[in-house]
Design a protein around this motif. Structure first.
Motif, mmCIF file in Angstrom:
data_model
loop_
_atom_site.group_PDB
_atom_site.id
_atom_site.type_symbol
_atom_site.label_atom_id
_atom_site.label_comp_id
_atom_site.label_asym_id
_atom_site.label_seq_id
_atom_site.Cartn_x
_atom_site.Cartn_y
_atom_site.Cartn_z
ATOM 1 N N ASP A 32 115.108 44.611 74.939
ATOM 2 C CA ASP A 32 115.212 46.059 74.793
ATOM 3 C C ASP A 32 115.468 46.754 76.128
ATOM 4 O O ASP A 32 116.067 47.839 76.161
ATOM 5 C CB ASP A 32 113.931 46.625 74.180
ATOM 6 N N ALA A 33 115.003 46.171 77.208
ATOM 7 C CA ALA A 33 115.122 46.809 78.525
ATOM 8 C C ALA A 33 116.511 46.660 79.138
ATOM 9 O O ALA A 33 116.826 47.332 80.121
ATOM 10 C CB ALA A 33 114.081 46.219 79.480
ATOM 11 N N CYS A 34 117.340 45.791 78.558
ATOM 12 C CA CYS A 34 118.672 45.525 79.121
ATOM 13 C C CYS A 34 119.756 46.199 78.285
ATOM 14 O O CYS A 34 119.699 46.195 77.060
ATOM 15 C CB CYS A 34 118.931 44.023 79.176
ATOM 16 N N HIS A 54 124.521 45.150 73.685
ATOM 17 C CA HIS A 54 123.743 44.576 72.587
ATOM 18 C C HIS A 54 122.628 45.537 72.203
ATOM 19 O O HIS A 54 122.352 46.520 72.899
ATOM 20 C CB HIS A 54 123.129 43.238 73.014
ATOM 21 N N TRP A 55 121.955 45.236 71.131
ATOM 22 C CA TRP A 55 120.739 45.928 70.730
ATOM 23 C C TRP A 55 119.916 44.983 69.884
ATOM 24 O O TRP A 55 120.386 43.928 69.461
ATOM 25 C CB TRP A 55 121.034 47.228 69.993
ATOM 26 N N ARG A 56 118.663 45.346 69.671
ATOM 27 C CA ARG A 56 117.757 44.491 68.901
ATOM 28 C C ARG A 56 117.280 45.213 67.653
ATOM 29 O O ARG A 56 116.975 46.397 67.679
ATOM 30 C CB ARG A 56 116.537 44.103 69.751
ATOM 31 N N LEU A 61 119.002 39.788 67.884
ATOM 32 C CA LEU A 61 119.865 40.480 68.841
ATOM 33 C C LEU A 61 121.225 40.660 68.195
ATOM 34 O O LEU A 61 121.789 39.708 67.634
ATOM 35 C CB LEU A 61 119.982 39.676 70.131
ATOM 36 N N TYR A 62 121.766 41.869 68.262
ATOM 37 C CA TYR A 62 123.044 42.203 67.632
ATOM 38 C C TYR A 62 124.108 42.473 68.688
ATOM 39 O O TYR A 62 123.814 43.036 69.746
ATOM 40 C CB TYR A 62 122.912 43.466 66.774
ATOM 41 N N GLY A 131 119.864 54.227 69.807
ATOM 42 C CA GLY A 131 119.036 53.532 70.784
ATOM 43 C C GLY A 131 119.423 53.871 72.213
ATOM 44 O O GLY A 131 118.620 53.719 73.134
ATOM 45 N N ILE A 132 120.652 54.337 72.399
ATOM 46 C CA ILE A 132 121.118 54.757 73.729
ATOM 47 C C ILE A 132 120.829 56.239 73.942
ATOM 48 O O ILE A 132 120.258 56.640 74.958
ATOM 49 C CB ILE A 132 122.623 54.469 73.885
#
Length: 212
Positions: A32-34, A54-56, A61-62, A131-132
């Motif tokens: 999540d931190a990256c 990416h996202w989780r 991981l997607y 998420g961004i």
């Protein structure tokens, strides 16, 4: 010492195993931190490593991209290795050989699976955008079905993964402790600069992005 046992032989840490973690909470927090992960794969007899966003979602991981993407085609056909890392500080010791970095990293092994259900794809892409920048999805022009069909969505489970973390100060040799040079940690932090609007953009204050 590792917080839990390694889930497989290839996630077992041989170098500095005391920095290893295999629990889901630690791995998920680093994912999540990256903002970017690097995906390594084989294609036509050659090895490639490509960075991508990416996202989780829960235990996966997607990633996404165009249907014509070489990366996504290859990932549907074979194994992959994904790496992520964040540097949190520079560790300056009294000896060049003891300089280091404080960091968080994750390595994931496995095979990606493709998500083809349109509603699942749409929901996942919304989670990626929000998420961004929280709440941004609902302010955007809705995605057309043609755009959604042209986008490939893949995910990989976090079942076979390991994390490696360094989060402490200098470890100099005892005989070097009196050497007259500064020693310590210089933290590295991420921050956002002022928003730069396009000249034809609507005049409004943008939402605050998520600081990872």
């Amino acid at each position: 010492m590792s917080s839990t046992a390694a889930p497989s032989a290839r996630t077992r840490l041989h170098r500095l195993p005391d920095r290893g973690h295999h629990d889901f909470a630690t791995i998920a927090a680093i994912v999540d931190a990256c903002h970017i992960c690097t995906v390594a794969f084989q294609w036509n007899g050659s090895v490639h490593a490509i960075p991508t966003s990416h996202w989780r979602e829960e235990g996966h991981l997607y990633i996404h991209g165009a249907k014509a993407s070489r990366l996504l085609k290859a990932l549907c056909e074979g194994e992959a290795c994904i790496t992520l890392a964040r540097v949190d500080g520079l560790v300056l010791a009294r000896s060049a050989m003891h300089h280091s970095m404080n960091y968080r990293s994750v390595v994931i092994y496995g095979r990606f699976e493709e998500i083809v259900d349109p509603e699942h794809k749409r929901h996942s892409l919304q989670r990626f955008i929000d998420g961004i920048v929280p709440g941004r999805w609902d302010t955007l022009r809705p995605i057309h079905d043609k755009e959604l069909n042209a986008t490939r969505l893949l995910r990989i489970a976090l079942d076979e993964a390991s994390a490696k973390v360094r989060a402490w100060g200098v470890k100099d040799d005892e005989e070097d402790l009196d050497w007259p040079v500064w020693a310590g940690v210089i933290p590295l932090q991420t921050h956002f600069g002022p928003a730069l609007a396009e000249v034809d953009s609507v005049v409004q204050t943008p939402a605050t992005p998520v600081l990872k």
